[in-house]
Design an enzyme around this catalytic site. Structure first.
Site, PDB file in Angstrom:
ATOM      1  N   ARG A  61       0.804  -1.232   0.000  1.00 26.71           N
ATOM      2  CA  ARG A  61       0.000   0.000   0.000  1.00 26.71           C
ATOM      3  C   ARG A  61       0.834   1.279   0.000  1.00 26.71           C
ATOM      4  O   ARG A  61       0.310   2.371  -0.157  1.00 26.71           O
ATOM      5  CB  ARG A  61      -0.966  -0.019   1.196  1.00 26.71           C
ATOM      6  CG  ARG A  61      -2.179  -0.900   0.924  1.00 26.71           C
ATOM      7  CD  ARG A  61      -3.123  -0.893   2.085  1.00 26.71           C
ATOM      8  NE  ARG A  61      -2.597  -1.671   3.212  1.00 26.71           N
ATOM      9  CZ  ARG A  61      -3.039  -1.565   4.451  1.00 26.71           C
ATOM     10  NH1 ARG A  61      -3.996  -0.687   4.744  1.00 26.71           N
ATOM     11  NH2 ARG A  61      -2.521  -2.303   5.414  1.00 26.71           N
ATOM     12  N   LYS A  76       9.116  -1.134   2.803  1.00 22.55           N
ATOM     13  CA  LYS A  76       8.430  -0.213   3.721  1.00 22.55           C
ATOM     14  C   LYS A  76       9.328   0.277   4.861  1.00 22.55           C
ATOM     15  O   LYS A  76       9.342   1.468   5.172  1.00 22.55           O
ATOM     16  CB  LYS A  76       7.187  -0.893   4.286  1.00 22.55           C
ATOM     17  CG  LYS A  76       6.428  -0.008   5.238  1.00 22.55           C
ATOM     18  CD  LYS A  76       5.011  -0.446   5.413  1.00 22.55           C
ATOM     19  CE  LYS A  76       4.891  -1.746   6.142  1.00 22.55           C
ATOM     20  NZ  LYS A  76       3.478  -2.080   6.403  1.00 22.55           N
ATOM     21  N   GLN A 109      13.220 -14.494   5.168  1.00 21.44           N
ATOM     22  CA  GLN A 109      11.978 -15.258   5.027  1.00 21.44           C
ATOM     23  C   GLN A 109      11.706 -15.364   3.526  1.00 21.44           C
ATOM     24  O   GLN A 109      11.377 -14.374   2.884  1.00 21.44           O
ATOM     25  CB  GLN A 109      10.832 -14.517   5.744  1.00 21.44           C
ATOM     26  CG  GLN A 109       9.556 -15.320   5.795  1.00 21.44           C
ATOM     27  CD  GLN A 109       8.377 -14.514   6.305  1.00 21.44           C
ATOM     28  OE1 GLN A 109       8.379 -13.277   6.287  1.00 21.44           O
ATOM     29  NE2 GLN A 109       7.338 -15.204   6.756  1.00 21.44           N
ATOM     30  N   LYS A 147      30.064  22.444   1.471  1.00 28.17           N
ATOM     31  CA  LYS A 147      30.094  20.974   1.463  1.00 28.17           C
ATOM     32  C   LYS A 147      31.492  20.510   1.812  1.00 28.17           C
ATOM     33  O   LYS A 147      32.469  21.032   1.264  1.00 28.17           O
ATOM     34  CB  LYS A 147      29.714  20.458   0.076  1.00 28.17           C
ATOM     35  CG  LYS A 147      29.645  18.953   0.022  1.00 28.17           C
ATOM     36  CD  LYS A 147      30.174  18.367  -1.280  1.00 28.17           C
ATOM     37  CE  LYS A 147      31.672  18.307  -1.312  1.00 28.17           C
ATOM     38  NZ  LYS A 147      32.217  17.518  -2.429  1.00 28.17           N
TER      39      LYS A 147
HETATM   40  C1  UD1 Z   1      -0.733  -7.940  13.071  1.00 32.43           C
HETATM   41  C2  UD1 Z   1      -1.361  -8.797  14.175  1.00 32.43           C
HETATM   42  C3  UD1 Z   1      -2.584  -8.097  14.734  1.00 32.43           C
HETATM   43  C4  UD1 Z   1      -2.192  -6.733  15.251  1.00 32.43           C
HETATM   44  C5  UD1 Z   1      -1.515  -5.927  14.169  1.00 32.43           C
HETATM   45  C6  UD1 Z   1      -0.964  -4.648  14.736  1.00 32.43           C
HETATM   46  C7  UD1 Z   1      -0.910 -11.125  13.548  1.00 32.43           C
HETATM   47  C8  UD1 Z   1      -1.487 -12.351  12.963  1.00 32.43           C
HETATM   48  N1  UD1 Z   1      -1.732 -10.078  13.590  1.00 32.43           N
HETATM   49  O1  UD1 Z   1      -1.660  -7.866  11.996  1.00 32.43           O
HETATM   50  O2  UD1 Z   1      -3.152  -8.866  15.767  1.00 32.43           O
HETATM   51  O3  UD1 Z   1      -3.336  -6.042  15.737  1.00 32.43           O
HETATM   52  O4  UD1 Z   1      -0.409  -6.657  13.599  1.00 32.43           O
HETATM   53  O5  UD1 Z   1      -0.454  -3.833  13.721  1.00 32.43           O
HETATM   54  O6  UD1 Z   1       0.214 -11.136  13.955  1.00 32.43           O
HETATM   55  N2  UD1 Z   1       5.639  -9.858   8.554  1.00 32.43           N
HETATM   56  C9  UD1 Z   1       6.706 -10.599   8.118  1.00 32.43           C
HETATM   57  N3  UD1 Z   1       6.478 -11.760   7.465  1.00 32.43           N
HETATM   58  C10 UD1 Z   1       5.208 -12.240   7.255  1.00 32.43           C
HETATM   59  C11 UD1 Z   1       4.130 -11.477   7.729  1.00 32.43           C
HETATM   60  C12 UD1 Z   1       4.375 -10.293   8.380  1.00 32.43           C
HETATM   61  O7  UD1 Z   1       7.871 -10.197   8.284  1.00 32.43           O
HETATM   62  O8  UD1 Z   1       5.095 -13.314   6.664  1.00 32.43           O
HETATM   63  C13 UD1 Z   1       5.898  -8.596   9.275  1.00 32.43           C
HETATM   64  C14 UD1 Z   1       5.411  -7.375   8.518  1.00 32.43           C
HETATM   65  O9  UD1 Z   1       6.446  -6.834   7.720  1.00 32.43           O
HETATM   66  C15 UD1 Z   1       5.026  -6.430   9.641  1.00 32.43           C
HETATM   67  C16 UD1 Z   1       4.604  -7.365  10.767  1.00 32.43           C
HETATM   68  O10 UD1 Z   1       5.170  -8.617  10.481  1.00 32.43           O
HETATM   69  O11 UD1 Z   1       6.134  -5.689  10.087  1.00 32.43           O
HETATM   70  C17 UD1 Z   1       3.087  -7.489  10.894  1.00 32.43           C
HETATM   71  O12 UD1 Z   1       2.518  -8.026   9.740  1.00 32.43           O
HETATM   72  P1  UD1 Z   1       1.154  -7.490   9.132  1.00 32.43           P
HETATM   73  O13 UD1 Z   1       0.849  -8.261   7.924  1.00 32.43           O
HETATM   74  O14 UD1 Z   1       1.169  -6.020   9.045  1.00 32.43           O
HETATM   75  O15 UD1 Z   1       0.121  -7.934  10.268  1.00 32.43           O
HETATM   76  P2  UD1 Z   1      -1.301  -7.303  10.529  1.00 32.43           P
HETATM   77  O16 UD1 Z   1      -2.278  -7.935   9.605  1.00 32.43           O
HETATM   78  O17 UD1 Z   1      -1.220  -5.844  10.570  1.00 32.43           O
END
Ligand code: UD1
Ligand code: MG
Length: 448
Positions: free
Chosen positions: A16, A23, A76, A335
């Site tokens: 997004r 990001k 990952q 500079k």
């Molecule tokens: C997550 C939480 C939710 C919480 C919210 C707060 C879970 C299942 N849900 O949801 O309860 O309210 O954050 O903002 O944990 N990421 C990875 N690898 C992945 C997936 C995610 O590195 O495979 C990282 C993303 O870059 C991010 C973070 O984990 O920094 C959270 O992932 P995101 O997909 O934003 O989770 P939300 O759906 O927002």
């Protein structure tokens, strides 16, 4: 505090944001989002740190190491959810026993105190703890399901019932867990949910099934704002700037119009610094006591010593070292140059790859010609030198102490101390020429 390690999840693409940059590499307050998280974590000196990135995120990995030199990087390969992301960090944490704190790389306002509070909630009695907050608008967050005050589950928005969606106590996403418990429960997490992902939040239900108590601590919503869109990034910027402006005022600086001054996370100000309206501080700027920064100046990678005066409309670029009581005036760009005590460049000049000795005066329009199209060369100007207006100093070149450079000169060779160098066309004067010229023009006009 028990030994503790940190895992920062940063593999998200941030679709997004509509950006080619990952990001967590976007900046707020002159610092990357991941930099903010790791700078705060660094205050707690964790025993180990692992940053989970996606393939191709080498820049994010080196940015992480800039803030936490001993951070391990886990990759990952495929995004399969927050629990899966945490499991990729396991090899880097082999042999570690203690509390593991899981943070998100796109939630930059989290403070070291809150991290510490969360980590300290992990005890023998409560080996798992969740950081929660009361959301003004809970849409999109996981909700905390409590039974008689005890946390029993976290329900993701997509999987929640209408009643559960009314809950405003939300999951920040940050958890802390005892390492043994984390690695034992993690492989039992399944992906039978709306998104088909492995949710870290499922740890709570798994623990509760085993009658293990789960703690939850509450922090201010402002600390757990995440960044998913450019709009939210701008919102974070505004919050950070408000904080930095306040800190500057409380630290003893005068800001005439604080709302127009932009700082970086690492800007350092001495006492009794005066900052006029519309000044931008990029990263790595230090300003000494009693210095004044006049309106509309842009400063990055520079040190400004005590009592110096910079601006209005000055531009200081990386490597600018402005000495005590130096004056840098309007439309002067500096500079990678050392400007020694009491020297002045008050108007319209470019000083790059140079030294200007103490008390020297650089006239309006002076240019250090530092670049030949291939390489940069240095200009060394001694003390008490007077450089007349509109001089071009073709580097490499050296001007001795006490020398004078005549206005309009193009200086291509070294000038010895106390000499005058003059290098410009000779002036010719033709008496009465202008009168004759005008008469000729008038006569021609009449004849037409
Ligand atoms: C997550 C939480 C939710 C919480 C919210 C707060 C879970 C299942 N849900 O949801 O309860 O309210 O954050 O903002 O944990 N990421 C990875 N690898 C992945 C997936 C995610 O590195 O495979 C990282 C993303 O870059 C991010 C973070 O984990 O920094 C959270 O992932 P995101 O997909 O934003 O989770 P939300 O759906 O927002
Ligand atoms: Mg999110």
């Amino acid at each position: 505090m028990r030994d503790f390690a940190i895992i920062v999840l940063a593999a998200g693409q941030g679709t997004r944001m509509r950006s080619s940059l990952p990001k967590v590499m976007h900046k707020a307050g002159g610092r990357s989002l991941i930099g903010h998280v790791l700078a705060a974590a660094g205050e707690l000196a964790p025993q180990r740190t692992v940053v989970v990135t996606a393939p191709g995120m080498e820049d994010a990995a080196s940015e992480a190491r800039r803030f936490m030199t001993d951070a391990s990087i886990a990759i990952q390969e495929k995004r399969q959810g927050t629990a899966h992301a945490v499991s990729t960090a396991k090899p880097a944490l082999l042999g570690f026993n203690g509390t593991i704190l899981v943070l998100y790389g796109d939630v930059p306002l989290i403070s070291a105190e809150t991290m510490k509070m969360l980590a300290e909630s992990v005890t023998v009695a409560t080996p798992l703890a969740v950081l929660a907050f009361k959301a003004a608008d809970p849409t999109g967050y996981g909700r905390l399901i409590l039974k008689s005050g005890r946390l029993t589950a976290i329900r993701e928005e997509l999987d929640a019932t209408a009643t559960e969606r009314k809950i405003d106590l939300c999951n920040s996403g940050f958890i802390a867990a005892d390492s043994d418990l984390l690695w034992r429960l993690l492989p039992r997490i399944r992906n039978n949910n709306a998104k088909g992902e492995y949710y870290l939040t499922d740890l709570v239900e798994l623990a509760v099934e085993e009658k293990i108590a789960v703690a939850h601590t509450i922090c201010a919503e402002a600390e757990v704002h995440g960044v998913n869109t450019r709009g939210q990034l701008a919102g974070i910027e505004a919050l950070l700037q408000a904080k930095y402006r306040n800190a500057a005022l409380e630290g003893g600086a005068t800001l005439i119009a604080p709302e127009t001054v932009f700082f970086s996370a690492d800007t350092k100000l001495g006492s009794d610094v005066v900052i006029e309206p519309h000044v931008v501080f990029g990263p790595e700027v230090t300003v000494g006591d009693n210095a004044t920064i006049l309106a509309f100046s842009h400063i990055e990678g520079a040190t400004i010593a005590e009592g110096a005066r910079v601006g209005p409309f000055a531009r200081l670029r990386p490597g600018a070292q402005i000495g005590e009581d130096v004056h840098i005036g309007n439309f002067v760009e500096v500079k990678k140059a050392v400007i020694e005590k009491g020297a002045k460049a008050n108007h319209l000049a470019y000083i790059g790859d140079a030294r200007i000795g103490a008390k020297s005066n650089i006239g309006a329009g002076t240019i250090t010609c530092n670049y030949d199209g291939f390489e940069k060369h240095t200009t060394d100007i001694g003390r008490d030198v007077f450089v007349g207006s509109n001089a071009a100093l073709v580097a490499p070149v050296k001007i001795g102490d006490g020398a004078n450079i005549a206005a309009g000169s193009v200086i291509t060779r070294d000038v010895p101390p106390d000499a005058l160098a003059i290098a410009r066309g000779q002036q010719a004067v033709r008496e009465g020429w202008s009168t004759r010229y005008r008469a000729m023009k008038r006569n021609r006009a009449k004849g037409e």
